[in-house]
Design a protein around this motif. Structure first.
Motif, PDB file in Angstrom:
ATOM      1  N   UNK A  55       5.092  50.422  30.655  1.00  0.00           N
ATOM      2  CA  UNK A  55       4.060  50.432  31.691  1.00  0.00           C
ATOM      3  C   UNK A  55       4.078  51.734  32.472  1.00  0.00           C
ATOM      4  N   UNK A  56       5.270  52.218  32.792  1.00  0.00           N
ATOM      5  CA  UNK A  56       5.402  53.473  33.536  1.00  0.00           C
ATOM      6  C   UNK A  56       4.880  54.650  32.709  1.00  0.00           C
ATOM      7  N   UNK A  57       5.258  54.704  31.443  1.00  0.00           N
ATOM      8  CA  UNK A  57       4.816  55.793  30.571  1.00  0.00           C
ATOM      9  C   UNK A  57       3.303  55.784  30.379  1.00  0.00           C
ATOM     10  N   UNK A  58       2.727  54.603  30.224  1.00  0.00           N
ATOM     11  CA  UNK A  58       1.280  54.491  29.993  1.00  0.00           C
ATOM     12  C   UNK A  58       0.463  54.984  31.179  1.00  0.00           C
ATOM     13  N   UNK A  59       1.067  54.959  32.363  1.00  0.00           N
ATOM     14  CA  UNK A  59       0.377  55.442  33.563  1.00  0.00           C
ATOM     15  C   UNK A  59       0.775  56.871  33.915  1.00  0.00           C
ATOM     16  N   UNK A  60       1.422  57.554  32.982  1.00  0.00           N
ATOM     17  CA  UNK A  60       1.766  58.955  33.183  1.00  0.00           C
ATOM     18  C   UNK A  60       3.049  59.200  33.955  1.00  0.00           C
ATOM     19  N   UNK A  61       3.878  58.165  34.094  1.00  0.00           N
ATOM     20  CA  UNK A  61       5.131  58.312  34.802  1.00  0.00           C
ATOM     21  C   UNK A  61       6.241  58.886  33.945  1.00  0.00           C
ATOM     22  N   UNK A  62       7.409  59.066  34.542  1.00  0.00           N
ATOM     23  CA  UNK A  62       8.575  59.588  33.838  1.00  0.00           C
ATOM     24  C   UNK A  62       9.628  58.499  33.699  1.00  0.00           C
ATOM     25  N   UNK A  63      10.237  58.438  32.532  1.00  0.00           N
ATOM     26  CA  UNK A  63      11.258  57.423  32.263  1.00  0.00           C
ATOM     27  C   UNK A  63      12.441  58.063  31.555  1.00  0.00           C
ATOM     28  N   UNK A  64      13.625  57.833  32.109  1.00  0.00           N
ATOM     29  CA  UNK A  64      14.873  58.301  31.504  1.00  0.00           C
ATOM     30  C   UNK A  64      15.673  57.082  31.060  1.00  0.00           C
ATOM     31  N   UNK A  65      15.994  57.002  29.792  1.00  0.00           N
ATOM     32  CA  UNK A  65      16.770  55.889  29.265  1.00  0.00           C
ATOM     33  C   UNK A  65      18.180  56.310  28.899  1.00  0.00           C
ATOM     34  N   UNK A  66      19.125  55.385  29.101  1.00  0.00           N
ATOM     35  CA  UNK A  66      20.522  55.639  28.748  1.00  0.00           C
ATOM     36  C   UNK A  66      21.030  54.428  27.968  1.00  0.00           C
ATOM     37  N   UNK A  67      21.339  54.619  26.698  1.00  0.00           N
ATOM     38  CA  UNK A  67      21.721  53.472  25.867  1.00  0.00           C
ATOM     39  C   UNK A  67      23.008  53.762  25.086  1.00  0.00           C
ATOM     40  N   UNK A  68      23.948  52.830  25.091  1.00  0.00           N
ATOM     41  CA  UNK A  68      25.139  52.997  24.249  1.00  0.00           C
ATOM     42  C   UNK A  68      24.753  52.918  22.774  1.00  0.00           C
ATOM     43  N   UNK A  69      25.386  53.716  21.952  1.00  0.00           N
ATOM     44  CA  UNK A  69      25.042  53.748  20.528  1.00  0.00           C
ATOM     45  C   UNK A  69      25.168  52.378  19.862  1.00  0.00           C
ATOM     46  N   UNK A  70      26.169  51.598  20.269  1.00  0.00           N
ATOM     47  CA  UNK A  70      26.386  50.314  19.612  1.00  0.00           C
ATOM     48  C   UNK A  70      25.298  49.292  19.950  1.00  0.00           C
ATOM     49  N   UNK A  71      24.497  49.562  20.983  1.00  0.00           N
ATOM     50  CA  UNK A  71      23.402  48.659  21.334  1.00  0.00           C
ATOM     51  C   UNK A  71      22.065  49.086  20.734  1.00  0.00           C
ATOM     52  N   UNK A  90      29.396  51.273  27.751  1.00  0.00           N
ATOM     53  CA  UNK A  90      28.653  50.723  28.880  1.00  0.00           C
ATOM     54  C   UNK A  90      29.019  51.461  30.163  1.00  0.00           C
ATOM     55  N   UNK A  91      30.276  51.861  30.291  1.00  0.00           N
ATOM     56  CA  UNK A  91      30.717  52.572  31.486  1.00  0.00           C
ATOM     57  C   UNK A  91      29.992  53.915  31.615  1.00  0.00           C
ATOM     58  N   UNK A  92      29.861  54.620  30.493  1.00  0.00           N
ATOM     59  CA  UNK A  92      29.143  55.897  30.524  1.00  0.00           C
ATOM     60  C   UNK A  92      27.678  55.684  30.870  1.00  0.00           C
ATOM     61  N   UNK A  93      27.106  54.619  30.343  1.00  0.00           N
ATOM     62  CA  UNK A  93      25.713  54.296  30.647  1.00  0.00           C
ATOM     63  C   UNK A  93      25.523  54.111  32.151  1.00  0.00           C
ATOM     64  N   UNK A  94      26.373  53.293  32.750  1.00  0.00           N
ATOM     65  CA  UNK A  94      26.235  53.006  34.167  1.00  0.00           C
ATOM     66  C   UNK A  94      26.503  54.245  35.024  1.00  0.00           C
ATOM     67  N   UNK A  95      27.451  55.064  34.614  1.00  0.00           N
ATOM     68  CA  UNK A  95      27.763  56.267  35.377  1.00  0.00           C
ATOM     69  C   UNK A  95      26.599  57.255  35.349  1.00  0.00           C
ATOM     70  N   UNK A  96      26.021  57.470  34.177  1.00  0.00           N
ATOM     71  CA  UNK A  96      24.906  58.405  34.073  1.00  0.00           C
ATOM     72  C   UNK A  96      23.686  57.880  34.829  1.00  0.00           C
ATOM     73  N   UNK A  97      23.437  56.576  34.737  1.00  0.00           N
ATOM     74  CA  UNK A  97      22.325  55.995  35.494  1.00  0.00           C
ATOM     75  C   UNK A  97      22.537  56.185  36.991  1.00  0.00           C
TER      76      UNK A  97
END
Length: 196
Positions: A55-71, A90-97
């Motif tokens: 929804x954010x992207x479709x309205x021209x917004x910016x989205x940053x995703x952080x996903x662990x490889x195993x997920x 998961x720890x790296x994901x939460x830290x970067x977020x």
């Protein structure tokens, strides 16, 4: 005082949740795009995570995703967003977020969302940050799970009464508008939680 420019979003990855939560996630994504607030989230394309990002992207917004490889196979990294970062845990994901976010919003979700909420609250409680934490209590989802438990924690002296000011509870996505359209004070306790 500084304006919120990015917001970490914690929410569920289930495709089977009630429609009211899907609609809230969609509206949240649109609201962030309209207010030029970048969404920082778990990077998946499924469930409320995917709905919010799309929804954010479709309205021209910016989205940053952080996903662990195993997920990646389970949640499917959303490669069409502005940025997608792969991490090892998961720890790296939460830290970067955490590092990429000026504030945090918690939509309905499961154990993972609850874990993220408790961690970011704990970090604020012990003074590691002063960032806003918004709990979107859509359809009173979080009230019985979190807010009622908060009363028990305070009553038994494991949590201080003033710790209720660590977060702001809102019932509707549009209740976020005043926080996004104005400069924010340093301390969240300026806004009183109506339940506390």
């Amino acid at each position: 005082m500084t304006k919120i420019q990015s917001i970490g979003v914690y929410c569920g990855a289930s495709n089977d949740c009630p429609q009211v939560f899907n609609e809230a996630a969609h509206d949240f994504g649109i609201l962030m795009a309209k207010n030029n607030v970048e969404i920082v989230y778990g990077g998946g394309r499924v469930g409320l995570m995917g709905i919010t990002a799309k929804a954010c992207m479709e309205k021209g917004g910016k989205v940053c995703g952080v996903i662990p490889r195993f997920l990646d196979n389970h949640e499917g990294g959303f490669s069409e967003i502005t940025e997608l970062h792969y991490v090892d845990s998961m720890h790296e994901r939460k830290q970067l977020m955490f590092e990429r976010s000026d504030a945090f919003a918690v939509l309905p979700g499961g154990f993972g969302t609850l874990d993220e909420l408790c961690e970011i609250l704990t970090w604020k409680q012990v003074g590691l940050h002063k960032k806003y934490i918004f709990i979107l209590d859509i359809n009173r989802y979080w009230s019985p799970i979190f807010c009622d438990a908060m009363e028990v924690l305070v009553k038994n002296k494991f949590v201080r009464k003033e710790d209720k000011n660590l977060f702001t509870l809102v019932e509707r996505v549009e209740d976020m508008i005043p926080f996004l359209s104005a400069e924010r004070p340093e301390n969240q306790e300026t806004y009183v939680n109506k339940w506390g």
